[in-house]
Design an enzyme around this catalytic site. Structure first.
Site, short mmCIF file in Angstrom:
data_model
loop_
_atom_site.label_atom_id
_atom_site.label_comp_id
_atom_site.label_asym_id
_atom_site.label_seq_id
_atom_site.Cartn_x
_atom_site.Cartn_y
_atom_site.Cartn_z
N ASN A 9 0.88 -1.17 0.00
CA ASN A 9 0.00 0.00 0.00
C ASN A 9 0.92 1.22 0.00
OD1 ASN A 9 -1.81 2.04 0.43
ND2 ASN A 9 -2.34 1.43 2.54
N TRP A 10 1.05 1.82 -1.17
CA TRP A 10 2.00 2.94 -1.29
C TRP A 10 1.51 4.21 -0.64
CZ3 TRP A 10 4.41 3.12 -6.92
CH2 TRP A 10 5.09 1.91 -7.16
N LYS A 11 0.20 4.28 -0.35
CA LYS A 11 -0.40 5.51 0.20
C LYS A 11 -0.09 6.68 -0.74
CE LYS A 11 -0.19 3.33 4.65
NZ LYS A 11 -0.13 3.45 6.10
N HIS A 94 -9.56 1.63 4.29
CA HIS A 94 -8.33 1.73 5.08
C HIS A 94 -8.57 2.67 6.27
CE1 HIS A 94 -4.26 2.77 6.25
NE2 HIS A 94 -3.88 1.65 5.68
N GLU A 96 -6.92 4.99 7.44
CA GLU A 96 -6.64 6.41 7.15
C GLU A 96 -7.80 7.04 6.40
OE1 GLU A 96 -2.86 5.69 5.27
OE2 GLU A 96 -2.02 5.14 7.22
N GLU A 166 -5.90 -4.72 10.17
CA GLU A 166 -4.86 -3.72 10.43
C GLU A 166 -5.16 -2.98 11.73
OE1 GLU A 166 -2.61 -2.59 6.62
OE2 GLU A 166 -4.32 -1.24 6.81
N GLY A 172 2.13 2.31 10.71
CA GLY A 172 3.10 3.39 10.60
C GLY A 172 3.79 3.74 11.91
N SER A 212 2.96 -2.11 10.17
CA SER A 212 4.40 -2.19 10.41
C SER A 212 5.01 -3.55 10.08
CB SER A 212 4.74 -1.79 11.85
OG SER A 212 4.34 -0.44 12.10
N GLY A 233 2.71 -1.21 4.23
CA GLY A 233 2.83 0.22 3.91
C GLY A 233 4.28 0.59 3.68
N GLY A 234 4.90 1.17 4.71
CA GLY A 234 6.26 1.70 4.61
C GLY A 234 7.25 0.78 3.92
#
Ligand code: PGA
Length: 250
Positions: A9-11, A94, A96, A166, A172, A212, A233-234
């Site tokens: 998930n590149w966001k 998501h 966010e 999640e 994150g 994470s 993500g990251g």
């Protein structure tokens, strides 16, 4: 046997040019990996990422969609538009999106229906806050989120979608849930699907863990019986780390 599915998930990261460059590099390094590999990129990166991914085992996905087909929804993207580009998966709900863009369990359900109507498969995100976990209401919260998200979907549709667990406190933050914590909740999710549909459907739905996930933690998480991969993500923004994670072998 469920095929593991590892999705990045590149966001809101990377321009189209950067996306193309990254996918070109990634496709060399993930060659031969048998897990399903997805990169959910920003809308504007989808065409460049699709072109770059040609002939590879990387699938390009979207990070969101609107539930209406078309109309006066400034700034939104419909399922039909995504389907026309040629993508298969779309992330829905998501945390966010829920936190910053007021998405609810009800809109998640509307989007899930719209995704299937347009031939897309949703990756539906659920997860509890730290307060909910500390107050002991995590199981109820997760069960409620899953129930509303899946409302009026058919068993065939549910068998075909992905649910990403999640925990908000792990996203994150560098604080990964332990494999046991993640397994506990993924099992709760599978049990809800079994209650709502059947054991057979529950055995088919793929449930990811996200929050994470990194090259060090992926192995222990993905080896749990109810965890069928990850939403990353990251670490999905680094070719080497994502390759290690996507290359998980039982
Ligand atoms: P993270 O993000 O891996 O950076 O914690 C996961 C996600 O939000 O999907």
């Amino acid at each position: 046997m469920r095929t593991k599915v590892i999705a990045g998930n590149w966001k809101m990261n990377k321009t189209p040019a950067e996306a193309a460059e990254f996918i070109m590099e990634l496709k060399e390094s993930v060659k031969g990996i048998e897990n399903e590999i997805i990169a959910a990129v920003p809308f504007v990166c989808i065409p460049a990422a699709l072109t770059a991914s040609e002939g590879s085992n990387i699938k390009i996905a979207a990070q969101n969609m609107h539930w209406e087909e078309k109309g006066a929804y400034t700034g939104e993207i419909s399922g039909a538009m995504l389907k026309d580009l040629g993508i298969e998966y779309v992330i829905i709900g998501h945390s966010e999106r829920r936190e910053y863009f007021a998405e609810t369990d009800e809109t998640v359900n509307l989007k899930a229906h719209a995704a299937f109507k347009n031939g897309l498969k949703p990756i539906i995100c659920v997860g509890e806050s730290l307060l909910q976990r500390d107050e002991g209401v995590m199981p109820e919260h997760i069960r409620y989120q899953v129930k509303v998200a899946l409302l009026n979907l058919s068993a065939e549709q549910v068998a075909d979608l992905i649910i990403a667990y999640e925990p908000i406190w792990a996203i994150g933050t560098g604080r990964t849930a332990t494999a046991e914590q993640a397994q506990e909740v993924c099992k709760i999710i599978r049990d809800v699907v079994a209650e709502l549909y059947s054991k057979e459907t529950a055995e088919k739905v793929r449930i990811q863990y996200g929050g994470s996930v990194n090259a060090q933690t992926a192995d222990s998480l993905f080896s749990m019986p109810d965890i069928d991969g990850g939403l990353v993500g990251g670490a999905s923004l680094k070719v080497n780390d994502f390759t290690v994670i996507a290359g998980y072998k039982a």
